[in-house]
Design a protein around this motif. Sequence first.
Motif, short mmCIF file in Angstrom:
data_model
loop_
_atom_site.label_atom_id
_atom_site.label_comp_id
_atom_site.label_asym_id
_atom_site.label_seq_id
_atom_site.Cartn_x
_atom_site.Cartn_y
_atom_site.Cartn_z
N HIS A 1 -3.99 -3.68 6.70
CA HIS A 1 -3.03 -3.63 5.56
C HIS A 1 -2.05 -4.86 5.82
O HIS A 1 -1.89 -5.55 4.58
CB HIS A 1 -1.91 -2.18 5.93
CG HIS A 1 -2.58 -0.98 5.42
ND1 HIS A 1 -1.86 0.02 5.78
CD2 HIS A 1 -3.58 -0.76 4.65
CE1 HIS A 1 -2.57 1.03 5.19
NE2 HIS A 1 -3.54 0.44 4.54
N GLN A 2 -1.75 -5.07 7.10
CA GLN A 2 -0.91 -6.49 7.15
C GLN A 2 -1.68 -7.58 6.71
O GLN A 2 -0.90 -8.54 6.10
CB GLN A 2 -0.72 -6.54 8.69
CG GLN A 2 0.29 -5.39 9.30
CD GLN A 2 0.54 -5.39 10.68
OE1 GLN A 2 -0.19 -5.76 11.57
NE2 GLN A 2 1.66 -4.97 11.38
N ARG A 3 -2.86 -7.92 7.03
CA ARG A 3 -3.82 -8.93 6.54
C ARG A 3 -3.51 -9.23 5.15
O ARG A 3 -3.49 -10.10 4.69
CB ARG A 3 -5.22 -8.77 7.05
CG ARG A 3 -6.12 -10.10 6.68
CD ARG A 3 -7.46 -9.82 6.90
NE ARG A 3 -8.12 -8.72 6.41
CZ ARG A 3 -8.57 -8.69 4.96
NH1 ARG A 3 -8.41 -10.01 4.34
NH2 ARG A 3 -9.03 -7.83 4.35
N ILE A 4 -3.88 -8.12 4.43
CA ILE A 4 -3.83 -8.18 2.96
C ILE A 4 -2.43 -8.45 2.61
O ILE A 4 -2.35 -9.00 1.39
CB ILE A 4 -4.71 -6.95 2.19
CG1 ILE A 4 -5.12 -7.27 0.87
CG2 ILE A 4 -3.79 -5.59 2.26
CD1 ILE A 4 -5.94 -8.55 0.53
N MET A 5 -1.62 -7.78 3.01
CA MET A 5 -0.35 -7.84 2.47
C MET A 5 -0.03 -9.62 2.77
O MET A 5 0.93 -10.13 2.07
CB MET A 5 0.45 -6.90 3.43
CG MET A 5 2.03 -6.90 2.85
SD MET A 5 2.10 -5.90 1.34
CE MET A 5 3.62 -6.28 0.67
N GLY A 6 -0.17 -9.78 3.73
CA GLY A 6 -0.06 -11.57 4.20
C GLY A 6 -0.72 -12.18 3.16
O GLY A 6 -0.12 -13.46 2.62
N GLU A 7 -1.76 -12.01 2.84
CA GLU A 7 -2.73 -12.94 2.01
C GLU A 7 -1.99 -12.71 0.43
O GLU A 7 -2.18 -13.82 -0.32
CB GLU A 7 -4.14 -12.48 1.75
CG GLU A 7 -4.76 -12.93 3.04
CD GLU A 7 -6.15 -12.17 3.11
OE1 GLU A 7 -6.72 -11.85 2.22
OE2 GLU A 7 -6.96 -12.40 3.97
N THR A 8 -1.44 -11.57 0.03
CA THR A 8 -0.99 -11.20 -1.22
C THR A 8 0.30 -12.05 -1.29
O THR A 8 0.73 -12.58 -2.27
CB THR A 8 -0.68 -9.76 -1.48
OG1 THR A 8 -2.40 -9.29 -1.52
CG2 THR A 8 -0.44 -9.48 -2.81
N ARG A 9 1.28 -11.94 -0.24
CA ARG A 9 2.49 -12.69 -0.05
C ARG A 9 2.22 -14.40 -0.30
O ARG A 9 2.88 -15.07 -0.94
CB ARG A 9 3.23 -12.38 1.03
CG ARG A 9 3.99 -11.27 1.01
CD ARG A 9 4.42 -11.07 2.32
NE ARG A 9 5.41 -9.64 2.42
CZ ARG A 9 5.38 -8.82 3.28
NH1 ARG A 9 4.69 -9.04 4.53
NH2 ARG A 9 5.88 -7.38 3.26
N MET A 10 1.26 -14.90 0.27
CA MET A 10 0.88 -16.22 0.13
C MET A 10 0.45 -16.44 -0.99
O MET A 10 0.82 -17.39 -1.78
CB MET A 10 -0.27 -16.40 1.17
CG MET A 10 -0.64 -18.17 1.24
SD MET A 10 0.77 -18.93 1.59
CE MET A 10 0.58 -18.74 3.54
N ALA A 11 -0.43 -15.65 -1.86
CA ALA A 11 -0.63 -15.78 -3.35
C ALA A 11 0.60 -15.84 -4.08
O ALA A 11 0.79 -16.80 -5.09
CB ALA A 11 -1.63 -14.71 -3.72
#
Length: 135
Positions: free
Chosen positions: A78-88
């Motif tokens: 969850h943390q990984r995809i949340m970080g990637e989505t925040r970066m997007a």
Amino acid sequence: MIDKTQLPTVAFDEMNAVHFEEVDLINDLLAKIDKGDDTDITRALEALLTHMQAHFDYEEGMLKNRGFAMFDIHRSDHQRIMGETRMAYMNWRNFRDRDALKDFIEDDFIEWLGLHIQAMDSVAADFLMQDGESV
């Protein structure tokens, strides 16, 4: 766009409902990337991020409270995809690149969602439904 009938489902109905809500937000975002203005896209992306955080908090709370052995692995995904989505999101706010945002959602996020449901949420749902109990 994601066809809800093609989305993997799990044994825990509440998790499926949250996933279907997320699909609606993803499809709304993709539609706005294609035909909306920048403000519409920003709002749709912010709505997705807000939903994701609530989704993950809900799911992680249930798993942690029940002593799920794979909790740390699940939370890390969850943390990984949340970080990637925040970066997007940050990239969108800085560059307003519709193609880059669309590529992230279609190529990375949607693929992650299906794989996460199959590999992580299915196991978590089975755990939550052990002995016929729901949470």
